[in-house]
Design an enzyme around this catalytic site. Structure first.
Site, PDB file in Angstrom:
ATOM      1  N   LYS A  33      -2.470 -34.910  20.635  1.00  0.00           N
ATOM      2  CA  LYS A  33      -3.271 -34.589  19.201  1.00  0.00           C
ATOM      3  C   LYS A  33      -3.502 -33.121  19.051  1.00  0.00           C
ATOM      4  CE  LYS A  33      -7.626 -35.389  18.768  1.00  0.00           C
ATOM      5  NZ  LYS A  33      -8.409 -34.480  17.870  1.00  0.00           N
ATOM      6  N   ASP A  60      -4.849 -34.313  13.658  1.00  0.00           N
ATOM      7  CA  ASP A  60      -6.283 -34.680  13.326  1.00  0.00           C
ATOM      8  C   ASP A  60      -6.952 -33.752  12.274  1.00  0.00           C
ATOM      9  OD1 ASP A  60      -8.593 -36.339  13.531  1.00  0.00           O
ATOM     10  OD2 ASP A  60      -9.144 -35.265  15.461  1.00  0.00           O
ATOM     11  N   LYS A  62      -8.563 -34.500   9.508  1.00  0.00           N
ATOM     12  CA  LYS A  62      -9.759 -35.014   8.914  1.00  0.00           C
ATOM     13  C   LYS A  62      -9.897 -34.542   7.576  1.00  0.00           C
ATOM     14  CE  LYS A  62     -12.419 -35.388  13.276  1.00  0.00           C
ATOM     15  NZ  LYS A  62     -11.455 -34.845  14.291  1.00  0.00           N
ATOM     16  N   THR A 118     -17.557 -40.068  16.273  1.00  0.00           N
ATOM     17  CA  THR A 118     -18.022 -40.765  17.476  1.00  0.00           C
ATOM     18  C   THR A 118     -19.225 -39.926  18.162  1.00  0.00           C
ATOM     19  OG1 THR A 118     -16.375 -39.796  18.771  1.00  0.00           O
ATOM     20  CG2 THR A 118     -15.844 -42.020  18.046  1.00  0.00           C
ATOM     21  N   ARG A 210     -11.314 -34.161  27.405  1.00  0.00           N
ATOM     22  CA  ARG A 210     -12.037 -33.470  28.454  1.00  0.00           C
ATOM     23  C   ARG A 210     -11.974 -34.024  29.636  1.00  0.00           C
ATOM     24  NH1 ARG A 210     -16.751 -31.851  24.653  1.00  0.00           N
ATOM     25  NH2 ARG A 210     -16.031 -33.611  23.638  1.00  0.00           N
TER      26      ARG A 210
HETATM   27  O1  LIG Z   1     -14.971 -39.882  15.625  1.00  0.00           O
HETATM   28  C1  LIG Z   1     -13.948 -38.836  16.141  1.00  0.00           C
HETATM   29  C2  LIG Z   1     -12.779 -38.328  15.618  1.00  0.00           C
HETATM   30  C3  LIG Z   1     -12.121 -37.352  16.435  1.00  0.00           C
HETATM   31  N1  LIG Z   1     -12.306 -37.124  17.587  1.00  0.00           N
HETATM   32  C4  LIG Z   1     -11.754 -36.116  18.409  1.00  0.00           C
HETATM   33  O2  LIG Z   1     -11.187 -36.558  19.339  1.00  0.00           O
HETATM   34  C5  LIG Z   1     -11.229 -35.793  20.629  1.00  0.00           C
HETATM   35  C6  LIG Z   1     -11.993 -36.207  21.625  1.00  0.00           C
HETATM   36  O3  LIG Z   1     -11.860 -35.517  22.932  1.00  0.00           O
HETATM   37  P1  LIG Z   1     -12.807 -35.748  24.107  1.00  0.00           P
HETATM   38  O4  LIG Z   1     -12.698 -34.313  24.820  1.00  0.00           O
HETATM   39  O5  LIG Z   1     -12.203 -36.757  24.837  1.00  0.00           O
HETATM   40  O6  LIG Z   1     -13.924 -35.770  23.640  1.00  0.00           O
HETATM   41  C7  LIG Z   1     -11.594 -34.562  20.154  1.00  0.00           C
HETATM   42  O7  LIG Z   1     -10.464 -33.645  19.670  1.00  0.00           O
HETATM   43  C8  LIG Z   1     -12.181 -34.853  18.770  1.00  0.00           C
HETATM   44  O8  LIG Z   1     -12.036 -33.911  17.811  1.00  0.00           O
HETATM   45  C9  LIG Z   1     -13.757 -37.509  18.133  1.00  0.00           C
HETATM   46  O9  LIG Z   1     -14.100 -37.235  19.311  1.00  0.00           O
HETATM   47  N2  LIG Z   1     -14.522 -38.458  17.574  1.00  0.00           N
END
Ligand SMILES: O=c1ccn([C@@H]2O[C@H](COP(=O)(O)O)[C@@H](O)[C@H]2O)c(=O)[nH]1
Length: 232
Positions: A33, A60, A62, A118, A210
């Site tokens: 991504k 991504d 958005k 989220t 992460r």
């Molecule tokens: O609602 C959302 C939309 C996009 N994201 C993206 O996903 C990853 C999650 O990364 P982690 O490190 O696993 O938390 C991140 O790039 C966000 O921009 C999201 O978390 N929630």
């Protein structure tokens, strides 16, 4: 598709060099991504690099703008080998419809509507965003708006995925960030479930960053995750 192909790893790094280091460290990852941080720094160069390595790309960005501008962004993405592209459901029906039309006859990208980030919880939805709906109902309404407008799928938390799968049907793509194995910190994610729970609930793809990329040993973290999702 093997279980590991369902895991999308974000390249949330500031430079192309940082991205290459991650790609080299995790050659088994097939789906990456690209988000705002890397795309603003590197532009389409990073998309070309991923395609040269035969990786699938989730862009991504958005998108959230007026219909004409959203459609222009989508049209540009059709020429760069992007597999998935996000836009906000709250851009509204006209923008969502314009986005779907901008993909037109191109086989890609598949468009995904962000339902509710989220990182937000029910309290923030009610008290900060002033949305007078229960959180699961709000997410469902955003997904249905996207589906009615010709969008291919939605981004939601794993906590809503079972309901969306049941109501939006088997062909509506459901992509879940907010995925945390029991051994990782939630960080700024508010609506989380484990990878296995998210897949069992009906998610097509999991976005897991992460827990892998910030782990002291990213290769071991990746392998542990793959074992966990393969157990289903
Ligand atoms: O609602 C959302 C939309 C996009 N994201 C993206 O996903 C990853 C999650 O990364 P982690 O490190 O696993 O938390 C991140 O790039 C966000 O921009 C999201 O978390 N929630």
């Amino acid at each position: 598709m093997s279980p590991s192909d369902r895991i999308i790893v974000p390249l949330d790094v500031p430079t192309v060099e940082g991205a290459i280091a991650l790609l080299d460290k995790l050659p088994e990852v097939t789906f990456w991504k690209v988000g705002l941080q890397l795309f603003i720094a590197a532009g389409v160069e990073i998309l070309d690099l991923l395609k040269q390595r035969q990786k699938r790309i989730f862009l991504d960005l958005k998108l959230h703008d007026i219909p004409n501008t959203v459609a222009g962004g989508v049209a540009s993405a059709t020429t760069h080998g992007v597999d998935l592209l996000t836009l906000h459901a709250t851009a509204g029906r006209a923008a969502l419809t314009a986005a779907a039309q901008a993909v037109g006859v191109h086989p890609q990208p598949k468009l995904l509507a962000i339902t509710l980030l989220t990182s937000l919880n029910a309290r923030e939805l009610a008290f900060d965003l002033k949305i007078p709906l229960e959180l699961p109902e709000y997410v469902l309404q955003m997904a249905l708006l996207a589906k009615e407008s010709g969008i291919d799928g939605a981004v939601c938390s794993p906590q809503e995925v079972a309901q969306l799968r049941e109501i939006c049907g088997p062909d509506f793509l459901l992509v879940c960030p907010g995925v945390r194995p029991t051994w990782a910190e939630a960080g700024d994610q508010r609506r989380v479930m484990t990878p296995r729970e998210a897949l069992d609930a009906g998610a097509d793809y999991l976005v897991i960053g992460r827990p892998i990329t910030a782990a002291s040993d990213p290769v071991a973290a990746w392998q542990r995750l793959v074992e966990e999702v393969a157990k289903g």
